[in-house]
Write an enzyme that holds these catalytic residues in place. Structure first.
Site, short mmCIF file in Angstrom:
data_model
loop_
_atom_site.label_atom_id
_atom_site.label_comp_id
_atom_site.label_asym_id
_atom_site.label_seq_id
_atom_site.Cartn_x
_atom_site.Cartn_y
_atom_site.Cartn_z
N ASP A 234 3.86 20.99 -37.81
CA ASP A 234 4.71 19.97 -37.20
C ASP A 234 6.02 20.64 -36.80
O ASP A 234 6.24 21.81 -37.08
CB ASP A 234 4.99 18.84 -38.20
CG ASP A 234 5.60 19.38 -39.49
OD1 ASP A 234 6.83 19.55 -39.53
OD2 ASP A 234 4.84 19.65 -40.45
N ASP B 1 9.00 19.78 -38.00
CA ASP B 1 9.99 19.30 -38.95
C ASP B 1 10.62 18.03 -38.36
O ASP B 1 9.93 17.24 -37.72
CB ASP B 1 11.01 20.39 -39.27
CG ASP B 1 11.67 20.18 -40.63
OD1 ASP B 1 10.96 19.84 -41.59
OD2 ASP B 1 12.89 20.37 -40.75
#
Length: 278
Positions: free
Chosen positions: A216, A218
């Site tokens: 991802d 973050d």
């Protein structure tokens, strides 16, 4: 003829703790001066090479990052005869050019943990004598990293050959302000487990390398909200990349002579220990 018989420990993070990657599996429980490791050690072979698999969080993922017994894990792998450790870790990306699914062969870290034991030399009964002031540059074994990078290139994987990992205490994810700070520091990825694992592996004289997978962005990309489900979904979707990489890396490591590398690492540890004055 090498004086060290190569045996490779594999520490699996979320999604890479499947013992089916090993042939001739055998489970063995270990006790260490620091308590039990996260789970049983599963020994077997990958392409004819002796390996030992350990699930960092336990096979049912029941151990949160700060409660992982990192000292017991590394001690048990060394007691099992491992000369090397290759680890996988799920990470958040702190940089635009490291998209979800991309692999990063870590070469440094920023430690933001607070409550974890980072040395075997703690002065307690059963621990090694002295105080170890271990240099952490290089943090990861350069020779092992080189093998991993070469194999990743050969497989045509989307990866970065270097990267700094910011390691936070967890188990929560970062705030937006924290994420922006970590980016400003030059961090490439962020996770909750690389420290003290890498420190203890070096202190134990093991050739350690970690492959991070970005799952991802973050939360620094303000419209991106990090969720556990998204992290696990991305990791499971891309875990085959890590398995194919490790499957190629293992025999390549075994094909090399590691005497000079291991001797140098052991000498670094030996000369870093201050023994009590007599």
């Amino acid at each position: 003829m090498s004086k060290y018989a190569v045996k490779i420990g594999i520490i699996g993070g979320s999604g890479l703790d499947d013992p089916n990657i090993l042939e001739g599996r055998k489970e063995e429980a270990y006790e260490t001066p620091y308590g039990p490791p996260s789970d049983v050690l599963i020994s077997g072979k990958i392409r004819g090479v002796d390996c030992v698999l350990l699930a960092r969080h336990g096979r049912k993922h029941t151990i949160m990052p700060s409660n992982v017994n990192y000292r017991a894990n590394i001690w048990a792998l060394r007691a099992a005869g491992c000369t090397h450790v290759i680890a996988s870790t799920a990470t958040g990306s702190l940089q635009e050019d490291i998209p979800p699914g991309c692999l990063v062969v870590l070469d440094s870290f920023v430690d933001r943990t607070r409550v974890r034991s980072q040395t075997f030399y703690d002065g307690e009964e059963g621990s090694p004598a002295g105080v170890c002031h271990l240099p952490m540059e290089p943090a990861f074994c350069p020779d092992t990293r080189q093998v991993v990078v070469e194999c990743a290139r050969e497989l045509g994987l989307d990866f970065r050959p270097t990267g700094t990992c910011v390691v936070i205490e967890g188990p929560r994810f970062s705030s937006l302000a924290e994420s922006r700070v970590f980016r400003a520091w030059g961090g490439h990825v962020i996770n909750m487990t690389t420290v003290p694992e890498v420190v203890l592996a070096k202190e134990a004289g093991l050739c350690y390398c970690a492959v991070a997978m970005a799952t991802d962005y973050d939360c620094w990309k303000e419209r991106d909200v990090v969720t556990v489900n998204d992290v696990l979904t991305t990791f499971r979707k891309n875990v085959s990349k890590v398995i194919s990489l490790f499957t190629l890396v293992v025999p390549r490591i075994a094909a090399r002579n590691w005497d000079a590398t291991i001797d140098s690492l052991k000498e670094t540890v030996r000369t870093s220990v201050m023994l009590p004055h007599k």
